[in-house]
Scaffold this motif. Structure first.
Motif, short mmCIF file in Angstrom:
data_model
loop_
_atom_site.label_atom_id
_atom_site.label_comp_id
_atom_site.label_asym_id
_atom_site.label_seq_id
_atom_site.Cartn_x
_atom_site.Cartn_y
_atom_site.Cartn_z
N UNK A 1 0.88 -1.20 0.22
CA UNK A 1 0.06 -0.05 -0.01
C UNK A 1 0.89 1.50 -0.22
N UNK A 2 0.37 2.36 -0.55
CA UNK A 2 1.17 3.62 -0.49
C UNK A 2 1.00 4.59 0.51
N UNK A 3 -0.26 4.35 1.30
CA UNK A 3 -0.65 5.27 1.97
C UNK A 3 -0.24 4.73 3.66
N UNK A 4 0.21 3.45 3.64
CA UNK A 4 0.23 2.90 5.15
C UNK A 4 1.25 3.50 6.13
N UNK A 5 2.55 3.74 5.53
CA UNK A 5 3.47 4.25 6.27
C UNK A 5 3.18 5.71 6.75
N UNK A 6 2.87 6.48 5.78
CA UNK A 6 2.56 7.87 5.99
C UNK A 6 1.45 8.20 6.96
N UNK A 7 0.40 7.25 6.83
CA UNK A 7 -0.86 7.33 7.83
C UNK A 7 -0.42 6.87 9.23
N UNK A 8 0.37 6.03 9.31
CA UNK A 8 0.64 5.85 10.78
C UNK A 8 1.65 6.73 11.24
N UNK A 9 2.53 7.45 10.46
CA UNK A 9 3.04 8.56 11.07
C UNK A 9 2.06 9.87 11.40
N UNK A 10 1.10 10.01 10.72
CA UNK A 10 0.30 11.18 11.11
C UNK A 10 -0.48 10.50 12.36
N UNK A 11 -0.90 9.45 12.36
CA UNK A 11 -1.44 8.95 13.56
C UNK A 11 -0.55 8.98 14.94
N UNK A 12 0.67 8.73 14.52
CA UNK A 12 1.68 8.89 15.64
C UNK A 12 1.64 10.39 16.27
N UNK B 1 10.33 15.26 13.13
CA UNK B 1 10.08 13.99 14.12
C UNK B 1 9.11 13.11 13.59
N UNK B 2 8.03 13.84 12.90
CA UNK B 2 7.12 13.09 12.11
C UNK B 2 7.58 12.27 11.17
N UNK B 3 8.82 12.70 10.28
CA UNK B 3 9.27 11.87 9.32
C UNK B 3 10.27 10.78 9.91
N UNK B 4 10.35 10.73 11.14
CA UNK B 4 11.19 9.90 11.83
C UNK B 4 10.23 8.48 12.10
N UNK B 5 10.06 7.91 10.94
CA UNK B 5 9.11 6.81 11.09
C UNK B 5 9.38 5.75 12.19
N UNK B 6 10.65 5.40 12.17
CA UNK B 6 10.73 4.34 13.33
C UNK B 6 10.47 4.65 14.90
N UNK B 7 10.05 5.96 15.08
CA UNK B 7 9.72 6.17 16.34
C UNK B 7 8.38 5.75 16.83
N UNK B 8 7.67 5.03 15.38
CA UNK B 8 6.35 4.31 15.69
C UNK B 8 6.59 3.12 16.61
N UNK B 9 7.80 2.69 16.62
CA UNK B 9 7.96 1.49 17.41
C UNK B 9 8.00 1.69 18.99
#
Ligand code: NA
Ligand code: NA
Lengths: 169, 319, 440
Positions: free
Chosen positions: A47-58, C55-63
């Protein structure tokens, strides 16, 4: 304490608590999105959108949860001295140093607002292939900063009440 | 003593790449300008994240930027053409010719002036090839491949089933290892080796979707206007020398590493099959041209230029 | 203002604000904002916000929330009880056995969460009361739990190593593998220390009473099965990741779900457990994210004002030292700053200065990541500032005083220093496993 201050504290705390409790469940949205990401990658097309939407959610998770985290006293402090002070002495110090917190949040809000306006002016989209508009997440951030400022002021009122030895009803 | 003027410049490149693509020129500028002016160079995402880079430049949070229009998402009509415009150029010398003799320079200058940014100078970088973990020998191998690439190139490559992924440039190597990416369509082989991507990929596809990346130097308009004339000239010389360095560094590097490199195996998609990609690119040009009159004008220039080169024959174009 | 003065002023103002007991993130963020407005020039005021976009771009922070959630589900649902019983029954008959078993427990818990918080919670609420009831020396066992829980950031999964990976641009998988042997080494040294001391003075860790020891063999074997659970959770998460089937952040989500599932299957997921896990995860995640956000802003301002260059210049040119001397000085400065500063903030602020320098000196950045993490563990342990002190105070039974907490850590910090030196002298301790698995 004056009635309007009591009302302020009651309403702000209650509102932020609700927002924070909602944000709290955001972790399941993140898990859901990431699970879908691994499933779609394994069985269909990535999926194109998953990683970025997870970042928005974070971002939404920790910014919208910020005020509630203040209420929960989750933010660590260096308690070398603070830990040994009486509640009143702590309140005295906090009543002054909370302005540093408010100042920092205000600076964040200013930058966030400018960035949000830029997003509106130019219809800014993310640089990814999914290309979502960026104003919604920036708006969420600005809203979160505002609520944290309101929460910090509420903490100040509570400290003043403690110093004066009166209750906030 | 402190220099009279200091600029903060952020490049799109990380430290290893900046060592070649910008640092030598800036160091020379600083040595010559001495106490009059110093440019402090910062790497990708060091002061501001790439997503905020254009805004930071426009508002003067930083004074100058080295980047392509596409990856910093400038809010202009020409953004699509910066970076890799599919099959827009074949050799690195095409870029300065397009800008200086075919009128792109003036269009860029005007478009950026509208949004308060000074477009200083455009130059050519390397061609856009694939570096991947698995070998690519046919278009079919591109399907479902998660690839780090430029926005416009990604939009184009999606036609062939590529899944474009955008992450901060500096995180690419890590993302190859954490499994977020299957490959990179961002550079030529020189860059793959220089920045370490050759260590995390095994194959290099010799077909490219563009022969040269278009990248530029930009400055905050007010900050540029404040410079005395001789420093503006020095800045121009600096950027020209930076462009020149890349001309030979990439041109020689690409050939050398294809011949002598040991970390990546070369693969190719047959010319006839690759011709379908080029045909698809020309359709893509038409789509872009329909988006606005300015874009139509730029596409027209690309068409005219490539037609002229084809007519000129060898060594400009073969076949 | 000279760069050196700016650097010193920013650091001292931050320390001063922290000393007032204001929230750590507010202290860091406010200093960043003040310096940006006062010294940056045009647009400086917007730097703290651009850090949020970074920080939003630091995707590994999702962990981060995932691993924290895992830890809390484990500690709140008391799945760890069975693990504790396993060690209790098997190790109880020897002097100091329960303390040794607690270290074993801490290693397993470390493999199921990314921070030290969960280990601390499990140690302080499950192990500590039992140990005290059996007349173990309170100072020793307090130290055991603090030291044991610190392994959470060295044994994978580790949020600290993810953060380091982001800053140093190194592969997380290799960093995690590099942490395993040093983590086990440290655990072994803790165990040796406990065994030796309890042998010399059996009163420190008395052998279990006879009636408590009389557990039938089938029951003992059944309890051994409890040890399989953490290994299973660890495997469900790590195997797909190391094989490249799932990405880092996807694996962390799988880990979070696996621990939740384990709690459901063991019928331990009550409403209260769920509520506490969710709330604590939000609280701790916010704490870390806000500290990292503020520290990123601080770092960008510090860097943009030229203070980074001043420090680099000091180390490499002015002092004219050999690479090893510089490395040792950097570790020492980390240790000293770490006693006062929050170690997450320290990583985000200081690592961008040190990592390029370490690289330029020719050291391996994976190896340095392990050194850095061990140093963080020491920083985490030592007063006046440390999460363990913060958490221990909140969770320990009343008979443990602050003096006990402070006094308990000495020998363990010494062991950690020994480990640090061993890893410095024998880099293969860290490098062997990742080099073997990833085939260099
Ligand atoms: Na861990
Ligand atoms: Na400490």
């Amino acid at each position: 304490m004056p009635g309007f201050i009591c009302a302020y504290v009651t309403y702000v705390d209650a509102f932020n608590r609700r927002i924070g409790r909602l944000a709290m469940y955001g972790i399941f949205l993140m898990v859901g999105v990431l699970m879908w990401s691994s499933i779609s990658k394994t069985f269909f097309m990535p999926s194109l959108w998953t990683l970025e939407s997870a970042q928005f959610l974070m971002v939404a998770y920790y910014v919208l949860g910020g005020a509630y985290a203040i209420q929960l006293n989750a933010n660590v402090r260096m308690d070398l001295f603070y830990g040994n002070w009486s509640p009143v002495k702590r309140a005295w110090f906090d009543a002054f140093t909370v302005f540093f917190l408010i100042f920092y949040l205000a600076v964040l809000l200013y930058g966030g607002f400018e960035s949000l306006m830029y997003s509106f002016d130019y219809g800014q989209r993310s640089r990814t292939a999914w290309r979502p508009y960026l104003w919604p997440i920036k708006a969420v951030m600005c809203f979160g900063f505002v609520m944290m400022i309101l929460q910090a002021i509420s903490q100040l009122f509570k400290d003043i009440a403690l110093i004066r030895g009166v209750a906030i009803k | 003593a402190k220099p009279k003027i200091t600029w903060r410049m952020q490049t799109y490149a990380g430290p290893a790449l900046a060592e070649h693509v910008v640092k030598p020129a800036i160091e020379m500028f600083n040595r010559i300008a001495g106490e009059e002016m110093q440019i402090e160079l910062y790497f990708a995402d060091q002061l501001v994240p790439t997503g905020e880079l254009f805004r930071a430049l426009q508002k003067g949070i930083i004074d100058a930027v080295q980047s392509d229009d596409d990856s910093m998402a400038s809010p202009t009509e020409v953004t699509t053409f910066g970076g890799y415009f599919p099959f827009g150029s074949r050799y690195s010398l095409d870029v300065p010719v397009l800008f200086n003799q075919y009128g792109l320079g003036q269009i860029w200058e005007e478009e950026y002036a509208k949004v308060g940014v000074k477009h200083l100078s455009a130059g050519a970088w390397d061609p856009c090839h694939f570096a991947t973990k698995k070998p690519i020998t046919s278009l079919n191998d591109l399907k479902g491949l998660r690839v780090f690439t430029f926005p416009t190139a990604g939009r184009f490559l999606a036609k062939f089933g590529v899944v474009p992924v955008s992450i901060p440039w500096e995180d690419v190597e890590m993302a190859m290892q954490t499994g977020e990416l299957d490959g990179i369509a961002w550079s030529g082989i020189t860059e793959d080796y220089t920045v370490g991507w050759a260590n995390v990929t095994d194959y290099f596809l010799t077909n490219n979707i563009s022969g040269a990346w278009i990248g530029s130097f930009f400055a905050n308009m007010d900050r540029y206007n404040e410079l005395p004339a001789h420093l503006k000239d020095l800045l121009q010389l600096t950027m020209d020398s930076s462009h020149y360095y890349r001309q030979w560094w990439y041109w020689g590097g690409e050939a050398n590493l294809r011949v002598n490199g040991t970390k990546m195996k070369l693969t190719s998609i047959p010319d006839e099959e690759w011709a379908t990609v080029e045909a698809e690119a020309h359709k893509f040009w038409e789509t872009i041209a329909k988006e606005s009159p300015t874009k139509a004008k730029v596409v027209e220039i690309f068409k005219k230029y490539n037609a002229d080169m084809a007519k000129a024959g060898r060594p400009y174009r073969y076949g | 203002m000279s760069y050196g003065v700016i650097a010193a002023a920013m650091f001292s103002l931050m320390m001063l604000l922290m000393a007032t007991g204001q929230r750590v993130f507010a202290a860091i963020g406010a200093v960043a904002a003040i310096a940006a407005i006062a010294l940056w020039g045009t647009g400086g005021v917007e730097i703290p916000f651009t850090a949020a976009m970074k920080l939003m771009n630091w995707y590994p922070m999702l962990t981060l929330p995932m691993f924290i959630f895992m830890g809390y589900v484990l500690s709140e649902s008391k799945i760890a009880d069975d693990l504790y019983k396993m060690f209790h029954v098997w190790m109880g008959p020897m002097p100091g056995g329960l303390a040794i078993g607690t270290i074993g427990l801490m290693v397993l818990v470390s493999a199921m969460n990314g921070l030290s918080v969960a280990g601390m919670a499990i140690g302080a609420t499950i192990a500590l009361p039992e140990l005290l009831k059996r007349k173990y020396d309170k100072k020793m066992v307090t130290g055991v739990i603090q030291a044991g829980s610190s392994l959470g950031i060295l044994v994978p999964p580790s949020v600290v190593l993810v953060l380091y990976a982001m800053i140093a641009r190194q592969p997380v998988g290799q960093l995690w593998l590099a942490g395993i042997v040093p983590g086990l080494l440290m655990a072994t040294l803790f165990i040796v220390y406990i065994a030796v001391r309890c042998r010399m003075n059996p009163k420190l860790g008395p052998v279990l009473a006879k009636e408590e020891r009389a557990v039938p063999m089938p029951e003992k074997l059944r309890l051994l099965g409890a040890g399989m659970l953490p290994l299973a959770i660890f495997a469900v998460m790590m195997v797909p990741f190391v094989n490249g089937w799932t990405s880092l952040v996807e694996s962390s989500a799988i880990g979070a779900m696996a621990s939740l599932l384990a709690a459901i299957l063991k019928r331990r997921l009550t409403r209260k457990v769920f509520e506490n896990s969710m709330r604590s995860t939000l609280g701790i995640s916010c704490m870390f994210m806000w500290i990292i956000l503020a520290a990123l802003g601080f770092g960008a301002v510090f860097d943009g004002l030229g203070a980074v260059k001043a420090i680099e210049h000091l180390f490499t040119e002015q002092l004219g030292l050999s690479p090893w001397t510089i490395l040792i000085l950097m570790q020492l400065s980390f240790l000293i700053m770490g006693t006062f500063l929050d170690d997450t903030a320290m990583l985000v602020i200081v690592a961008p200065l040190y990592v390029p320098l370490v690289h330029a000196l020719g050291f391996d950045l994976i190896w340095y990541g392990v050194l850095y993490t061990v140093t963080s563990q020491i920083a985490y342990m030592t007063p006046p500032f440390g999460y363990n002190l913060f958490l221990m105070r909140a969770m320990a039974p009343p008979e443990i005083s602050l003096r006990d907490i402070y006094g308990s850590i000495g020998p363990f910090v010494a062991i950690m220093l020994v480990s640090l030196i061993l890893i410095m002298v024998f880099p293969q301790l860290a490098m062997w496993l990742p080099e073997t698995v990833y085939g260099n």
